[in-house]
Scaffold this active site. Sequence first.
Site, PDB file in Angstrom:
ATOM      1  N   ARG A  33       0.836  -1.219   0.000  1.00  0.00           N
ATOM      2  CA  ARG A  33       0.000   0.000   0.000  1.00  0.00           C
ATOM      3  C   ARG A  33       0.866   1.262   0.000  1.00  0.00           C
ATOM      4  O   ARG A  33       0.532   2.253  -0.662  1.00  0.00           O
ATOM      5  CB  ARG A  33      -0.940  -0.037   1.214  1.00  0.00           C
ATOM      6  N   HIS A  37       0.549   4.182  -2.754  1.00  0.00           N
ATOM      7  CA  HIS A  37       0.187   5.568  -2.419  1.00  0.00           C
ATOM      8  C   HIS A  37       1.322   6.551  -2.718  1.00  0.00           C
ATOM      9  O   HIS A  37       1.069   7.720  -2.994  1.00  0.00           O
ATOM     10  CB  HIS A  37      -0.243   5.679  -0.952  1.00  0.00           C
ATOM     11  N   HIS A 161      -6.189  -6.166  -3.465  1.00  0.00           N
ATOM     12  CA  HIS A 161      -6.991  -6.355  -2.253  1.00  0.00           C
ATOM     13  C   HIS A 161      -7.130  -7.816  -1.860  1.00  0.00           C
ATOM     14  O   HIS A 161      -7.839  -8.137  -0.912  1.00  0.00           O
ATOM     15  CB  HIS A 161      -8.344  -5.647  -2.395  1.00  0.00           C
ATOM     16  N   TRP A 177     -10.374  -8.752   2.968  1.00  0.00           N
ATOM     17  CA  TRP A 177     -11.157  -9.126   1.788  1.00  0.00           C
ATOM     18  C   TRP A 177     -11.198 -10.649   1.613  1.00  0.00           C
ATOM     19  O   TRP A 177     -12.129 -11.175   1.040  1.00  0.00           O
ATOM     20  CB  TRP A 177     -10.536  -8.513   0.544  1.00  0.00           C
TER      21      TRP A 177
HETATM   22 FE1  FMI Z   1      -6.294  -0.422  -1.553  1.00  0.00          FE
HETATM   23  N1  FMI Z   1      -7.246   0.020   0.173  1.00  0.00           N
HETATM   24  N2  FMI Z   1      -7.521   0.817  -2.580  1.00  0.00           N
HETATM   25  N3  FMI Z   1      -5.164  -0.699  -3.224  1.00  0.00           N
HETATM   26  N4  FMI Z   1      -4.946  -1.483  -0.481  1.00  0.00           N
HETATM   27  C1  FMI Z   1      -6.914  -0.401   1.426  1.00  0.00           C
HETATM   28  C2  FMI Z   1      -5.913  -1.283   1.748  1.00  0.00           C
HETATM   29  C3  FMI Z   1      -5.034  -1.822   0.860  1.00  0.00           C
HETATM   30  C4  FMI Z   1      -8.587   1.477  -2.063  1.00  0.00           C
HETATM   31  C5  FMI Z   1      -8.978   1.487  -0.778  1.00  0.00           C
HETATM   32  C6  FMI Z   1      -8.328   0.848   0.270  1.00  0.00           C
HETATM   33  C7  FMI Z   1      -5.377  -0.093  -4.448  1.00  0.00           C
HETATM   34  C8  FMI Z   1      -6.466   0.676  -4.777  1.00  0.00           C
HETATM   35  C9  FMI Z   1      -7.429   1.108  -3.918  1.00  0.00           C
HETATM   36  C10 FMI Z   1      -3.888  -2.204  -1.001  1.00  0.00           C
HETATM   37  C11 FMI Z   1      -3.426  -2.115  -2.301  1.00  0.00           C
HETATM   38  C12 FMI Z   1      -3.983  -1.362  -3.304  1.00  0.00           C
HETATM   39  C13 FMI Z   1      -7.831   0.155   2.354  1.00  0.00           C
HETATM   40  C14 FMI Z   1      -7.785  -0.058   3.862  1.00  0.00           C
HETATM   41  C15 FMI Z   1      -8.708   0.935   1.652  1.00  0.00           C
HETATM   42  C16 FMI Z   1      -9.876   1.731   2.211  1.00  0.00           C
HETATM   43  C17 FMI Z   1      -6.781   0.883   4.507  1.00  0.00           C
HETATM   44  C18 FMI Z   1      -6.737   0.673   5.994  1.00  0.00           C
HETATM   45  O1  FMI Z   1      -5.680   0.303   6.510  1.00  0.00           O
HETATM   46  O2  FMI Z   1      -7.771   0.892   6.635  1.00  0.00           O
HETATM   47  C19 FMI Z   1      -9.339   2.254  -3.143  1.00  0.00           C
HETATM   48  C20 FMI Z   1     -10.736   1.663  -3.387  1.00  0.00           C
HETATM   49  C21 FMI Z   1      -9.474   3.674  -2.811  1.00  0.00           C
HETATM   50  C22 FMI Z   1      -8.239   4.296  -2.326  1.00  0.00           C
HETATM   51  C23 FMI Z   1      -8.492   1.982  -4.323  1.00  0.00           C
HETATM   52  O3  FMI Z   1      -8.684   2.434  -5.493  1.00  0.00           O
HETATM   53  C24 FMI Z   1      -4.283  -0.387  -5.329  1.00  0.00           C
HETATM   54  C25 FMI Z   1      -4.133   0.137  -6.773  1.00  0.00           C
HETATM   55  C26 FMI Z   1      -3.417  -1.168  -4.612  1.00  0.00           C
HETATM   56  C27 FMI Z   1      -2.032  -1.706  -5.013  1.00  0.00           C
HETATM   57  C28 FMI Z   1      -1.824  -2.169  -6.343  1.00  0.00           C
HETATM   58  C29 FMI Z   1      -3.341  -3.039   0.028  1.00  0.00           C
HETATM   59  C30 FMI Z   1      -2.198  -4.028  -0.160  1.00  0.00           C
HETATM   60  C31 FMI Z   1      -4.054  -2.796   1.188  1.00  0.00           C
HETATM   61  C32 FMI Z   1      -3.885  -3.468   2.549  1.00  0.00           C
HETATM   62  C33 FMI Z   1      -3.084  -2.585   3.480  1.00  0.00           C
HETATM   63  C34 FMI Z   1      -2.919  -3.149   4.861  1.00  0.00           C
HETATM   64  O4  FMI Z   1      -2.466  -2.394   5.728  1.00  0.00           O
HETATM   65  O5  FMI Z   1      -3.211  -4.326   5.102  1.00  0.00           O
END
Ligand code: FMI
Length: 279
Positions: A33, A37, A161, A177
């Site tokens: 993530r 970002h 996800h 997820w």
């Molecule tokens: Fe996602 N993400 N993500 N994500 N993401 C996370 C966790 C998370 C969104 C929303 C969102 C991508 C795209 C998008 C990734 C990888 C990727 C969370 C939870 C949210 C709300 C954050 C938290 O800790 O509460 C979208 C829908 C909006 C921003 C979106 O378009 C993309 C492109 C990627 C990488 C290719 C990962 C690995 C996580 C898990 C993070 C963790 O701490 O476990």
Amino acid sequence: MVSGDYEAVKAAILAVLPQPGYDDGSAGPVLVRLAWHASGTYDKKSGTGGSNGATMRFHAEAADGANNGLDHARAFLEPIKQQFPWISYADLWTFAGVVAVEAMGGPKVAWRAGRVDDKSEEYVPPNGRLPDATQGEDHIRSIFYRMGFNDQEIVALSGAHNLGRCHGDRSGFEGPWVPMPTRFSNTYFKLLLRAEWIKKKNSTGLEQFYSDEGDLMMLPTDMSLIKDAKFRVWVEKYADDKDLFFRDFAAAFAKLLELGVIRGPQGVALREYSVRAKL
Ligand code: FMI
């Protein structure tokens, strides 16, 4: 320590992945993530934002609500930066994402060194460039199109996800997820299509979608991938064909990590070079 020894940096990243006291026992998902970002602020029209510069080191970007929780990821990597001072943060953060994906069973992703850390806040992109998970397909399209991605790439990237979880104190969403959130696979797509998803308010008051057993979740934006016919075609392909998903994810993730990196001689991404090349 030899400057440019990326195998040594890779070994150090692999060594910080197991984190028994943290989330599901791995730093991997939050590192993926961070890499995303750090890169996803890119705007192809102006050439601003993107992974070059590691601008999230500066308060103005770190404090964007979308980046809540990424302090954990940066902290996991900080000792590695201390151990290998020659690597830029911009390279370390993106490289860690690539190493983590592969270590969690995902595809090998092409990655090139050469990003340079900005010395000042001059190029910090405005807050609000990352997508908002409470919104739908129009929003997702406008944000990812701004970076230069198409519908197929949007769906492939969303397959990340398969990893990690939402945290109430970071995004306001809660839960993982998939049942094995530290193993990269196409389960996310299979579940999106197969499980029944029920909209409910979570404990922070945000609406999210729960599986019938109630232990897995989907964001409103995840659901838009099956509501929208053009996105859904790709969800179905990736649910059916894991190899296709791995190939397409690897290509799209590699492209994401290069956003904002315009390389000069020897592949070095000088900030001045990136900016001037766009003018
Ligand atoms: Fe996602 N993400 N993500 N994500 N993401 C996370 C966790 C998370 C969104 C929303 C969102 C991508 C795209 C998008 C990734 C990888 C990727 C969370 C939870 C949210 C709300 C954050 C938290 O800790 O509460 C979208 C829908 C909006 C921003 C979106 O378009 C993309 C492109 C990627 C990488 C290719 C990962 C690995 C996580 C898990 C993070 C963790 O701490 O476990």
